[in-house]
Motif scaffolding. Structure first.
Motif, short mmCIF file in Angstrom:
data_model
loop_
_atom_site.label_atom_id
_atom_site.label_comp_id
_atom_site.label_asym_id
_atom_site.label_seq_id
_atom_site.Cartn_x
_atom_site.Cartn_y
_atom_site.Cartn_z
N ILE A 59 35.90 132.57 41.65
CA ILE A 59 36.23 133.99 41.74
C ILE A 59 36.09 134.73 40.41
O ILE A 59 36.96 135.49 40.02
N PRO A 60 34.98 134.50 39.67
CA PRO A 60 34.87 135.21 38.39
C PRO A 60 34.88 136.73 38.60
O PRO A 60 34.33 137.23 39.57
N HIS B 137 50.19 131.51 27.24
CA HIS B 137 48.88 132.14 27.47
C HIS B 137 47.85 131.55 26.52
O HIS B 137 46.66 131.60 26.79
N GLY C 181 46.69 128.83 28.66
CA GLY C 181 46.31 129.31 29.99
C GLY C 181 45.02 130.11 30.01
O GLY C 181 44.27 130.04 30.97
N VAL C 182 44.76 130.82 28.92
CA VAL C 182 43.58 131.69 28.91
C VAL C 182 42.31 130.88 29.15
O VAL C 182 41.37 131.35 29.78
N MET D 82 42.00 128.50 31.14
CA MET D 82 41.93 127.99 32.51
C MET D 82 41.85 129.09 33.55
O MET D 82 41.95 128.83 34.74
N SER D 83 41.67 130.32 33.11
CA SER D 83 41.68 131.43 34.06
C SER D 83 40.41 131.45 34.91
O SER D 83 39.31 131.64 34.38
N PRO D 84 40.55 131.27 36.22
CA PRO D 84 39.37 131.16 37.09
C PRO D 84 38.52 132.43 37.16
O PRO D 84 37.37 132.36 37.58
N THR D 85 39.07 133.56 36.75
CA THR D 85 38.25 134.77 36.80
C THR D 85 37.38 134.90 35.55
O THR D 85 36.56 135.81 35.45
N ARG D 86 37.60 134.00 34.58
CA ARG D 86 36.83 134.08 33.34
C ARG D 86 36.03 132.81 33.06
O ARG D 86 34.98 132.87 32.43
#
Lengths: 335, 536
Positions: free
Chosen positions: A59-60, A274, A277-278, A280-284
């Motif tokens: 879901i990028p 964060h 977490g940053v 591992m963000s699926p949108t990025r």
């Protein structure tokens, strides 16, 4: 805000008093050791806790042109189609806060025009804060390493290149305070941001302010015996804490060390994660390629849908009547 | 129906925040503030959990007995299944970068329409039940107890998010409120709370193959009517195939294009284009819906409705699927379809344009091509005879739909098509187009009339940008590539920029398309006179 302020002040006082009343070994050695262990184990646990959860869909968030027809120029950084693009996108995100750089602010002008203003201060101060913090962190390795590597000395020279005062003023020291004050001020004086802020937004800022503040006090104002600090830290590093030396080091050092210990222990259980977490963000961190490649969802449920046969069963007569092809003829169809 | 304020009244928005903490304010759920609830029998027919009759304007929503447990377990399950959800619950730093990126916030000034706070509505409950700090510190850690008021608040605010993802573009961590909204709506559906305007289309789509409930024979009839009109305008008779096996391409478009003005003109454009290039294709009455209201319901329902496309391609032996102009349809196709319902049937192949030979490598897996990709390729290879002067009576701008922009990156293809068929084209301001585009104000199943005020508020940024180019360049035509847009933009334009009409991109293609054997064109596709081309 008030609660966070009180909490941070109390922590400072505890450390100050603790250092005065014979708890040096506790504040100087056991707490930092514990804090480091909590930080390392906690951080790793949090990362693993995220990592064990699946990413069912790609879901990028696409911020530019997709890779499609050969003559249409794609935007590989904002809409990566492969892992190379993703790596660069992530690097820009982590090192330069690219998304935040896009920031705008909306106002309604003359009662009828919606206007989008560029709004880069948050980006600027956030970036300044993170980089100063990083440089200060690296500079501190002067206390942990013997001999001091050239890189660190060079960094110190660069950081103090303005040659202001004695001891030389590190630019990062001034900047980090400025940046934290901006981030704090924003939370206090920007109505929107104030409204969404929680105690756990103020607390880390104030804690870091306490941390850098006590550090600055030691370096520029109250002064500590740096040689003793170094000797003590080296004794910590070699796991033989030398509490004798602690007598030569003022209470401000304990305050500094205690703030650091609290920060380390607070870190894995807070929004400060964060930092991990940053990545591992699926949108990025995913390429926009699920139209080109099969991506598997590990928990993909079984297909359940109304089949064509069921559909035709319901509408067969009308379909036949309308001249639509049918797989099975209606019962009263004329052969 | 509550009375719609005038644009002048509506735009006097205060962005001041309330005195009390957001945990202490409650939305006023009055007529006009929320859409009508889904009917019990609709929910039963779809086997949705806990179907029941309820009214949002009453105090008691008749929640199931164990509603707290349902939410707790539902949250737990989704946190396990979606890394995105867990991460987005954990790493927000509340920097506020997303706050004024949301069209609903810009248009309402309600702080809970800030994406960050919208997510906090759910995050606060998550903290209370799933984080140590939240359990111990409670409110101090931003945690709050779940109660029935919270459920109402969710229903109010998660149906004031169109899952457009604009906030996720600006978030330094890419936190995507759409993802959070989807989870929240799934949780609400677990309690049997849904919207009539979403669940009815879902139910129709399941039964008749399309959202509007068009039966197969009616679908055929509608398309034949459109063909009559095409003949009237061009003199060319088209007889499109329905449900026929053995064609190379299966064409699927949102059913909105077969239903109402102005979508039908876009449909006519598709038919004329296929006729002109001699495309070997078929329509399907069974897979007669490209859109997918399941996306606004739950992952399970989305999968169920999408599965028909491949099933029909397999049944008919199609090599690939050509998809029409639709926003959220393309989000599903681009980011979910092959993962949910792939791998594709054995008969399907990587799409190749039979006219130009272009291989669509970017669709190698899903085997589905966007109509503007297809048409842009035809234009690039000079395969169409176009007379853009037939659109000279129009001054055009283009609205990027949220999903093709931010969940796909389809930005240049429609523009290439538009610029080839229109001589007068102007862009809206850059902060309102391409990846920064604004929602029409009614995506994600919110295009229902009973919440018109909310829609017009959400439509403010787009409407205002439209008004700007209308005043500056005399724009009177808003082109789009989305069936929901074709339903939602006309009221938006009437309200915020009166005098602008909404067009599908392929309607403009149809105006410009010079067909073999056509008569002299004096009418556009809407059967209005073409200026300067009247009968002598």
């Amino acid at each position: 805000m008030i609660i966070s302020l009180l909490a941070v002040t109390a922590l400072g006082v505890i450390a100050w008093l603790g250092a005065q009343s014979g708890f040096q070994i506790l504040f100087g050695a056991w707490l930092p050791y514990t804090a480091l262990a909590v930080f390392l184990i906690g951080f790793a646990w949090r990362i693993m806790d995220w990592a064990r959860r699946p990413v069912p869909f790609r879901i990028p968030t696409t911020g530019g042109q997709q890779k499609s027809l050969p003559w249409i120029k794609p935007a590989p950084l904002d809409n990566p189609s492969d892992s190379k693009g993703v790596v660069i996108r992530m690097l820009l995100e982590v090192l330069l806060f690219r998304s935040l750089f896009r920031n705008t602010e909306v106002t309604i002008e003359n009662g009828n025009r919606v206007v989008y203003w560029s709004s880069k201060f948050l980006w600027l101060f956030a970036l300044a804060f993170h980089y100063c913090f990083l440089v200060i962190f690296i500079r501190h390795f002067r206390f942990f390493l013997e001999p001091v590597p050239f890189v660190i000395s060079a960094l110190e020279i660069l950081d103090g290149i303005m040659q202001i005062g004695v001891p030389r003023l590190f630019m990062t020291d001034a900047l980090v305070v400025l940046a934290v004050l901006y981030l704090l001020g924003r939370r206090l004086f920007n109505q929107k941001v104030r409204y969404i802020s929680l105690a756990n937004d103020y607390f880390p800022l104030l804690l870091i302010l306490g941390l850098v503040g006590s550090g600055i006090m030691m370096r520029y104002f109250t002064k500590v015996d740096v040689a003793s600090v170094k000797a003590f830290v080296m004794s910590l590093v070699t796991l033989q804490p030398n509490t004798e030396i602690l007598a030569n080091i003022g209470p401000m050092f304990f305050v500094h060390l205690f703030f650091l210990s609290v920060l380390l222990m607070y870190f894995p259980f807070s929004k400060l994660m964060h930092m991990g977490g940053v990545f591992m963000s699926p949108t990025r961190n995913l390429p926009n390629d699920s139209r080109a490649k099969l991506h598997v969802n590990p928990w993909n449920p079984a297909k359940e849908y109304r089949t064509y046969e069921e559909y035709e069963d319901e509408f067969r007569d009308a379909m036949y009547e309308a001249g639509l092809p049918v797989v099975k003829l209606p019962e009263d169809a004329e052969e | 129906m509550s009375k719609l304020p005038t644009p002048e009244e509506l735009i006097s928005i205060s962005y001041n925040t309330p005195v009390e903490s957001w945990m202490d304010t409650k939305p006023e759920i009055v007529p006009g503030a929320v859409a009508y609830p889904a009917k019990q029998e609709t929910m039963e027919g779809l086997h949705m959990p806990n179907p029941h009759t309820w009214n949002p304007f009453e105090e008691d929503w008749n929640l199931p007995e164990n509603w707290e447990e349902i939410i707790y377990n539902g949250l737990k399950e989704r946190l396990e299944k979606y890394r995105s959800f867990k991460l987005f619950m954990d790493i927000c730093v509340r920097c506020g970068a997303c706050a004024d990126k949301c069209h609903y916030y810009i248009g309402s000034g309600d702080p809970k329409n800030m994406p960050v706070l919208r997510a906090e509505l759910l995050r606060s409950v998550y903290r209370k039940d799933f984080t140590t700090a939240g359990k111990i510190l409670g409110k101090l850690a931003g945690a709050r107890k779940l109660d029935k008021e919270v459920i109402k608040e969710w229903f109010y605010y998660f149906y004031q998010c169109t899952e457009c993802r604009r906030c996720s573009l600006f978030c330094p961590y890419g936190i995507d409120t759409a993802e959070v909204t989807m989870m929240a709506r799934e949780l609400l559906h677990e309690l049997g709370l849904g919207l009539h305007w979403i669940m009815d289309p879902v139910s129709n789509c399941n039964r008749t193959g399309n959202h509007l409930g068009i039966t197969p024979h009616a679908f055929k009839e509608i398309v034949e009517f459109l063909c009559d009109d095409i003949e009237e305008i061009t003199g060319v008779r088209i007889n499109p195939p329905f449900n026929e096996p053995g064609h190379e391409v299966l064409f699927i478009t949102p059913s909105g294009d077969a239903f109402a003005d102005p979508g039908i003109y876009t449909f006519m454009g598709y038919l004329m284009l296929f006729e002109e290039i001699g495309l070997d294709y078929t329509l399907s009455t069974y897979a007669s819906e490209g859109g997918n209201f399941g996306l606004f319901t739950s992952a399970k329902v989305m999968k169920k409705l999408n599965a028909k496309m491949y099933a029909e391609a397999e049944r008919l032996g199609s090599k690939w699927i050509l998809g029409g102009e639709c926003g959220h349809m393309w989000r599903v196709i681009n980011q979910y379809m092959s993962t949910m319902n792939g791998p594709t049937p054995a008969c399907m192949e990587t799409p190749v344009s039979p006219i130009t030979g272009t291989v669509f490598h970017n669709a190698a897996e899903t085997k589905m091509v966007h109509i503007t990709e297809f048409t842009a390729d035809l234009i690039k290879h000079d395969k169409l005879r176009l007379d853009p002067s037939r659109n000279d009576h129009l001054t055009v701008t283009f609205h990027d739909s949220c999903n093709p922009a931010r969940a796909m990156g389809l930005l240049e293809e429609p523009r290439e098509v538009l610029k080839a068929v229109c001589n007068n084209f102007y862009e809206m301001p850059e902060n309102t187009i391409r990846e920064q585009t604004f929602c029409c104000g009614a995506g994600s199943g919110l295009n229902t009339d009973e919440i018109m005020e909310i829609r017009m508020r959400g439509a403010l940024p787009r409407g205002n940008a439209l008004r700007y180019v209308q005043e500056k360049h005399g724009v009177d035509t808003l082109a789009c590539i989305c069936a929901i847009d074709r339903a939602t933009l006309p009221p938006l334009a009437d309200y915020w920029a009166p005098g602008v009409s909404v067009y599908g991109t392929h309607e403009l293609v149809a105006n410009a398309l010079v067909m073999k054997g056509e008569k002299k064109r004096t009418l556009d596709i809407r059967q209005n006179d073409l200026p300067g081309m009247e009968d002598e």
